[in-house]
Design an enzyme around this catalytic site. Sequence first.
Site, PDB file in Angstrom:
ATOM      1  N   ASP A 270      28.461 -36.842 -20.353  1.00  0.00           N
ATOM      2  CA  ASP A 270      27.168 -35.975 -20.557  1.00  0.00           C
ATOM      3  C   ASP A 270      27.782 -34.538 -20.251  1.00  0.00           C
ATOM      4  OD1 ASP A 270      25.777 -38.009 -21.445  1.00  0.00           O
ATOM      5  OD2 ASP A 270      24.791 -38.481 -19.513  1.00  0.00           O
TER       6      ASP A 270
ATOM      7  N   GLU B  95      24.790 -26.819 -14.169  1.00  0.00           N
ATOM      8  CA  GLU B  95      24.038 -27.804 -15.073  1.00  0.00           C
ATOM      9  C   GLU B  95      23.081 -28.599 -13.961  1.00  0.00           C
ATOM     10  OE1 GLU B  95      26.520 -31.393 -15.911  1.00  0.00           O
ATOM     11  OE2 GLU B  95      24.762 -32.661 -16.429  1.00  0.00           O
TER      12      GLU B  95
END
Length: 660
Positions: free
Chosen positions: A525, A443
């Site tokens: 998240d 990510e």
Amino acid sequence: MSEKEEEGLVSKDANSRGNYDAGNIQALEGLEAVRKRPGMYIGGTDVRGLHHLVYEVIDNSIDEHLAGHCNNIFVTIHPDNSVTVKDDGRGIPTGMHEKLKKSALEVVMTVLHAGGKFDKDTYKVSGGLHGVGVSCVNALSSHLRVEVHREGKKFEQEYSCGKPLYDVRVIGDSDKRGTIVSFKPDETIFETLEYSWNTLSVRMRELAFLNKGLNVTLIDERDVEEDGSFHTEKFYSEGGLNEYVEYLDEARTKLIDKPIHITARDEETNVEIEVAMSYNTSYSENLHSFVNNINTREGGTHVSGFRRAVARVFKQYGDDNNLFKKITVSAEDFREGLTAVISVKVPEPQFKGQTKGELGNSEVTGVVSRAVGDVLKFYLEENPHKAKLIIEKVVLAATARQAAQKAREMVQRKNVLTGSGLPGKLSDCSSKDPAISEIYLVEGDSAGGTAKQGRDRNFQAILPLRGKILNVEKALEYKIYENEEIKNMFTALGVSIEEKEGEKILNIEKLRYHKVVIMCDADIDGSHIVTLILTFFFRYMKPLIENGHVYIAAPPLYRISKGKQFRYCWTEEERKLATETYSGGKNDDSVKIQRYKGLGEMNAEQLWDTTMDPSTRTLRRVDIEDAAECNRIFSMLMGDEVPPRRAFIEANAKYAKVDA
Ligand code: 0RA
């Protein structure tokens, strides 16, 4: 002699009143065979086999429910991973078995195939993994205790590895009826003894939907709530399959208000059919099928029959009413946005496939296709408005499919034209051997940079993904192929989507890495992004998950240090322990607690040590233990309907269901 008679499965002396007594139960085979070759009876000695023991006992209770005698089943997982199944059925018969000169209860518990229920009114399951009899569970348990409440008395018997420890004895009076079986799986046989709450609760929910009116309670004594009670879930369905479909579609927008419900019985084959189906505005098909209450994950002839009927009847209706205009529709267009549960009862099912999860009986295809076709045809004629809504959706699906095909061909052709075709953002590894190569999907560009420095470039490749991956549940398929991140994943992994006989399949022959590791921040998240990426894999690269290629990296949450000593911690418990160890239980200012909020807070060396070094890291393998639950959670998190999603997120703040 038929094969069945040879095995002694046919009870020739079942009496005509349909009552069972001790005499009906035939002695057949010793339990030693089960202990010698457990795989033959319960499929294996892995975690699946372990759970089969529970299903096997419950099957008997469900039979009692089907016979109209049982309303409640309680399943309790005890702290030592032994399990108790309690029902309020008739209770296993306890009278004397004429030939064997022992209690029928002992015969049922110690003689293979002596369930005593081989009459034509109950559906026995041959070749499948259930229906082997509770005696198998006994054979594979280091200890088992059965308690029967029947005819005003309470009986008990205990066993060790299937051998009785004493004769059946009366231990008191009882004004209740029912059977209580408690067993401890044999640790010398099973590879693992740990029961999974998730696996059992998914199955209990399924059973409640498949058997309306039955109360199933699951209790986990390993999990004590704050108020001291055990974690418990109750499953009950008044509406059966219709409710099941509504449950599956909870987070989706309906196209028709109530599911279409189909029931039929074929006189010739004695096959019973029940189907509930509905359409929603999503792009995926969500189909669950069962044979005699057993989940047929790989489908089979009943599913083919259903699909055939759906395509045939809708196609005919659309043609007759000139609803397709110029577009060419194909069978798969009728499947988009379709949610269905198909449950059939087949007297002698044949199960095929690797996990015996596919129905093989060829006569079932036609039977289901006719029954579903007839009802569906009638439904469309009676409900022209709903018919039109569904056909419009089918036309959209056909249009989108043609656009997707073009887009996909473009992407795949480009890969060939640009030589290696590998994405610019990929930092590839030197090895060209997929078996030892790994790719980290990371990510964010910055964490990607750290991973690139920290990795072992011999066998570890890094592909950074930008924060927001396309929400594939909502996107049309052709949009997928326009998305940069997704294109990169296809090309980096070396997989492609091919069409064979109208079916899309993922070709993983050229998969470039056998480990695909998703590495995200260890916060909410991050877990959301994991869910997004997994949604994508689930929908478009399922074989990667099914073949065990997908993993989730586990970066640590804390680094606890004192002077030059330090320790990484992955859980709160570890943090507490490390802090206490370093401080000696006292307040010690020199003990530093660093909370990692993201991968970006680690340097390359730390990332390697904690998360990427094969000798120390923990990878969770992603395993679609239950595609149904997985699918539901994905759509819940991603779907249109906000309230169920919010409720779900609030109830499951941690990302849990897709586990290793
Ligand atoms: C044999 C015959 C009958 C019931 C059962 C077995 C039976 C087995 C199990 C296992 C768990 N719960 C169970 N409940 C019942 C028929 C009994 C009758 O005719 O009264």
